[in-house]
Design an enzyme around this catalytic site. Sequence first.
Site, PDB file in Angstrom:
ATOM      1  N   ARG A 127       1.359  -3.612 -13.580  1.00  0.00           N
ATOM      2  CA  ARG A 127       2.770  -3.587 -13.983  1.00  0.00           C
ATOM      3  C   ARG A 127       2.840  -3.599 -15.503  1.00  0.00           C
ATOM      4  O   ARG A 127       3.598  -2.859 -16.116  1.00  0.00           O
ATOM      5  CB  ARG A 127       3.510  -4.760 -13.379  1.00  0.00           C
ATOM      6  N   ASP A 153      -2.089  -0.092  -8.264  1.00  0.00           N
ATOM      7  CA  ASP A 153      -0.788  -0.327  -7.633  1.00  0.00           C
ATOM      8  C   ASP A 153       0.056   0.938  -7.741  1.00  0.00           C
ATOM      9  O   ASP A 153      -0.452   1.999  -8.097  1.00  0.00           O
ATOM     10  CB  ASP A 153      -0.089  -1.541  -8.280  1.00  0.00           C
ATOM     11  N   HIS A 192       1.118   0.306  -1.764  1.00  0.00           N
ATOM     12  CA  HIS A 192       0.935   0.082  -3.208  1.00  0.00           C
ATOM     13  C   HIS A 192      -0.100   1.072  -3.763  1.00  0.00           C
ATOM     14  O   HIS A 192      -0.980   0.696  -4.536  1.00  0.00           O
ATOM     15  CB  HIS A 192       0.503  -1.366  -3.484  1.00  0.00           C
ATOM     16  N   ASP A 227      -0.951  -5.534   1.559  1.00  0.00           N
ATOM     17  CA  ASP A 227       0.411  -6.088   1.630  1.00  0.00           C
ATOM     18  C   ASP A 227       1.460  -4.980   1.547  1.00  0.00           C
ATOM     19  O   ASP A 227       1.206  -3.897   1.020  1.00  0.00           O
ATOM     20  CB  ASP A 227       0.637  -7.094   0.484  1.00  0.00           C
ATOM     21  N   GLU A 228       2.630  -5.295   2.044  1.00  0.00           N
ATOM     22  CA  GLU A 228       3.845  -4.518   1.812  1.00  0.00           C
ATOM     23  C   GLU A 228       3.653  -3.011   2.011  1.00  0.00           C
ATOM     24  O   GLU A 228       4.047  -2.206   1.172  1.00  0.00           O
ATOM     25  CB  GLU A 228       4.380  -4.800   0.405  1.00  0.00           C
ATOM     26  N   TRP A 258       0.076 -15.424   1.195  1.00  0.00           N
ATOM     27  CA  TRP A 258       0.983 -15.428   0.042  1.00  0.00           C
ATOM     28  C   TRP A 258       2.439 -15.605   0.419  1.00  0.00           C
ATOM     29  O   TRP A 258       3.234 -16.149  -0.336  1.00  0.00           O
ATOM     30  CB  TRP A 258       0.817 -14.143  -0.784  1.00  0.00           C
ATOM     31  N   TYR A 307       2.968 -18.874  -7.215  1.00  0.00           N
ATOM     32  CA  TYR A 307       3.306 -17.640  -7.928  1.00  0.00           C
ATOM     33  C   TYR A 307       3.796 -18.036  -9.318  1.00  0.00           C
ATOM     34  O   TYR A 307       4.892 -18.566  -9.479  1.00  0.00           O
ATOM     35  CB  TYR A 307       4.361 -16.825  -7.152  1.00  0.00           C
ATOM     36  N   ASP A 350       4.599 -16.148 -11.660  1.00  0.00           N
ATOM     37  CA  ASP A 350       5.577 -15.259 -12.303  1.00  0.00           C
ATOM     38  C   ASP A 350       6.984 -15.829 -12.132  1.00  0.00           C
ATOM     39  O   ASP A 350       7.954 -15.216 -12.571  1.00  0.00           O
ATOM     40  CB  ASP A 350       5.491 -13.815 -11.772  1.00  0.00           C
ATOM     41  N   TRP A 405       1.746 -12.008 -11.370  1.00  0.00           N
ATOM     42  CA  TRP A 405       2.263 -10.633 -11.308  1.00  0.00           C
ATOM     43  C   TRP A 405       3.012 -10.366 -12.598  1.00  0.00           C
ATOM     44  O   TRP A 405       3.677 -11.266 -13.133  1.00  0.00           O
ATOM     45  CB  TRP A 405       3.198 -10.467 -10.104  1.00  0.00           C
ATOM     46  N   THR A 406       2.953  -9.128 -13.083  1.00  0.00           N
ATOM     47  CA  THR A 406       3.431  -8.908 -14.446  1.00  0.00           C
ATOM     48  C   THR A 406       4.638  -7.977 -14.572  1.00  0.00           C
ATOM     49  O   THR A 406       4.847  -7.379 -15.618  1.00  0.00           O
ATOM     50  CB  THR A 406       2.280  -8.388 -15.335  1.00  0.00           C
ATOM     51  N   GLU A 407       5.443  -7.856 -13.519  1.00  0.00           N
ATOM     52  CA  GLU A 407       6.640  -7.016 -13.670  1.00  0.00           C
ATOM     53  C   GLU A 407       7.464  -7.454 -14.884  1.00  0.00           C
ATOM     54  O   GLU A 407       7.909  -6.642 -15.684  1.00  0.00           O
ATOM     55  CB  GLU A 407       7.534  -7.098 -12.433  1.00  0.00           C
TER      56      GLU A 407
HETATM   57  C1  ACM Z   1       2.247  -9.826  -2.919  1.00  0.00           C
HETATM   58  O1  ACM Z   1       2.829 -10.643  -3.637  1.00  0.00           O
HETATM   59  N1  ACM Z   1       2.844  -8.697  -2.570  1.00  0.00           N
HETATM   60  C2  ACM Z   1       0.894 -10.060  -2.435  1.00  0.00           C
END
Ligand code: ACM
Length: 765
Positions: free
Chosen positions: A177, A206, A265, A328-329, A395, A420, A422, A470-472
């Site tokens: 990110r 990602d 991702h 994930d996702e 997570w 988390y 972030d 996470w770096t968004e």
């Molecule tokens: C995640 O936070 N999508 C692993």
Amino acid sequence: MRIYSFYYLLLVSIFLFSCTKPLEEKAYNTGINIVPQPASVVEMDGNFVLNANTVFVTHNDSLAHIASYFQKKIDLSTGYDLKTVSSATSNFISLKTDLALPLNEEGYTLTVTPNEVSIIGKTPQGVFYGLQTLLQLLPAEIESKAIVKNMAWTAPCVAIEDEPSYGYRGMMLDVCRHFLDADFVKKQLDIMAMLKMNRFHWHLTDDHLWAIEVKKYPLLTQSIRHNADGTTHQGFYTQEQIKEIVDYASERFITIIPEIELPGHALAALTAYPELSCTGGPFQLRNKWGIEENVYCAGNEETFAFIEDVLDELIPLFPGEYFHIGGDECVKKKWKACAKCQKRIQEEGLKDEHELQSYFVHRIEETVLKHNKKMVGWDEILEGGLAPSATVMSWRGEEGGIQAATMGHDVIMTPAKWLYVDHGQGGIEVEPIAINFVTLLEKTYGYNPASEKIPAELRKHVLGAQCNMWTEYATTPEYTEYLLYPRMLAVSELNWTPNEKKDYNSFEKRINNQLVRLDNHGINYHIPLPEGPMADVVTITVMDTITFNNTQNLPMHYTTDGSRPTVNSPLYKQPIVVNDDTQINIATFLPSGKMSRVREVSVVKDIPHPAYSGITTSGMKRARAEGEFYFVADTKDAQWSEPIVVEDFNYKPDLDSKGAYSYTGYFEVPEDGVYYLSTEMDELEINGEVVLSNDGKLIRHSHNRTSLALEKGKHPFRLLFINNNIGGYPRIWNNKGFYIAQKDSSLKPIENVSYKSQDNIASKQ
Ligand code: ACM
Ligand code: ZN
């Protein structure tokens, strides 16, 4: 003028510094301040004095290598030139291993007497940790990278027996990110080593970037992200850099767990090789946060060949036992519509797309196993059937971990609610933007990886815990560090220290010494900010009080003459009484003297704005202007459509449709008083004046708030919303109008709006 004041401040601080106590006697250097707290510490009388004649004694090559690592560190701060010898009778640090030590693999004993320091590790790694503990017994300045003169480098006499509670003590860094360079990574590895953390999970691919060189697929690292504001983003590590960092980590007993995301991702891979998608593309690197629906096509053999090639090339770069495949996702939308994916489901006799995901992961597992690695995946890999050898990273909560442990799989706990990092770590009104609020240091510290919800006999499957960065929203290295620290210290301790020995009050005191160590590494950690007032503009109508607090009850000093507070400014002891316009500048101070950002609170005395007493009708007006707008000024000459009447702010225009929206109407307040307001849209006008502007700013949980004195009744507003994407965050995700509250209650969305039929948008009421 600026330059003069900078030098003036510098001179003043040098003067103050030279007048105060020697560094070794500073409050933060008194007592024993080890983090993570060792399993057992017995304090004894006396001190060991480290001086230029101190030697390391060892007979073992790998321990001599460890000794040299610490000598180099110590030489930097002390100016000594320490040596390793084969024997000595006094003033020495002896390093040994002993496999019979009744401790686990990473355990050690450390005995400090006035004459000698003895470190015995079960393994060399244990010796490394024993030496880290010894450094932590010395003044914090031992971490300095420049010589600290006139210091007494003394360590109190102790007998420590220590071992970690968990073998996996991790930190995950998302470099996709916002890319973070090799030096940044090494800097974090230094701190992890200091904190006895041993797993670095590197999120390398990602939807937003592919950050590791793959020689067979050079296009992967050539895509450039085009942000909505016209800026670009790119970055990757060469394989040479990867090898260098792997070695750097290994010297610090840190294993790297690389993560190559699949099947979701994966947009960065599809951008470079669109034939691996269900639709064929073309694609661009995703420039807004959130989850991408284009994923690897699971019906296409080329996808598997590609991933196998990538893994064959990348896995050998990482000597650790684990390889992370993401998982994930993974949005199933494209699979549902793809003939090839549907054919695969039929041919393989799969029930649905969840089983297709499981099929995908099982195939990749074979490649991972071929390289003799253990596969790790996020907890979604449980859906549709867990791959037999998988370790699950839990997570979304602890449930995935509990389920996997119950099935006999190993788990790594990283539940977002605690780990988390972030998330913001203080009040929304003072902290910079973060993806979520709030995860206080104490909350993170309180996490116990051996969840009570896991039956005792299955807790052996919990390898440990990890914080995820996470770096968004972490757009700079400095802000990334601000989010990581000091919560990473808590993660170190919750993994290492026996749960029953954890003590937050003690931790809070000990970290004051650790923060000075972080200062010496140039780490930009979080310092609690003065909280209390809901906005930086506090309107009063009568005499009132302004109350401040902070998340760690640290001292706060303030001024009321507009100047910057210092440690010599009045100490905040009780609510400040105000009866007129007043500027309060206040900051939090650490025992080291370091201060937080200054919070500037303007107290404004006002009389309530008169209410509108005419007739209005339920609803408000919404008009649209076509065009490519980014800033408020861009809408100056916009052509507004004929407004329509709407009941609420819940309108979500198409994500990519450009344009601006203007809402006008009246909101109502129940009584005369002071009201706090916030919005995450672009500009809010009340009574014809702009009271909040987020013009061009990345906003999510708005800390841009204000307060106004309003008479009971109706007040006109105009809210401007530009459908743009700022810093990866489309404004429509925020589209909830504006919020209101009286002092000390929580802000609620505005409801019960009304309008006057003759008002029109262009005249802005
Ligand atoms: C995640 O936070 N999508 C692993
Ligand atoms: Zn497909």
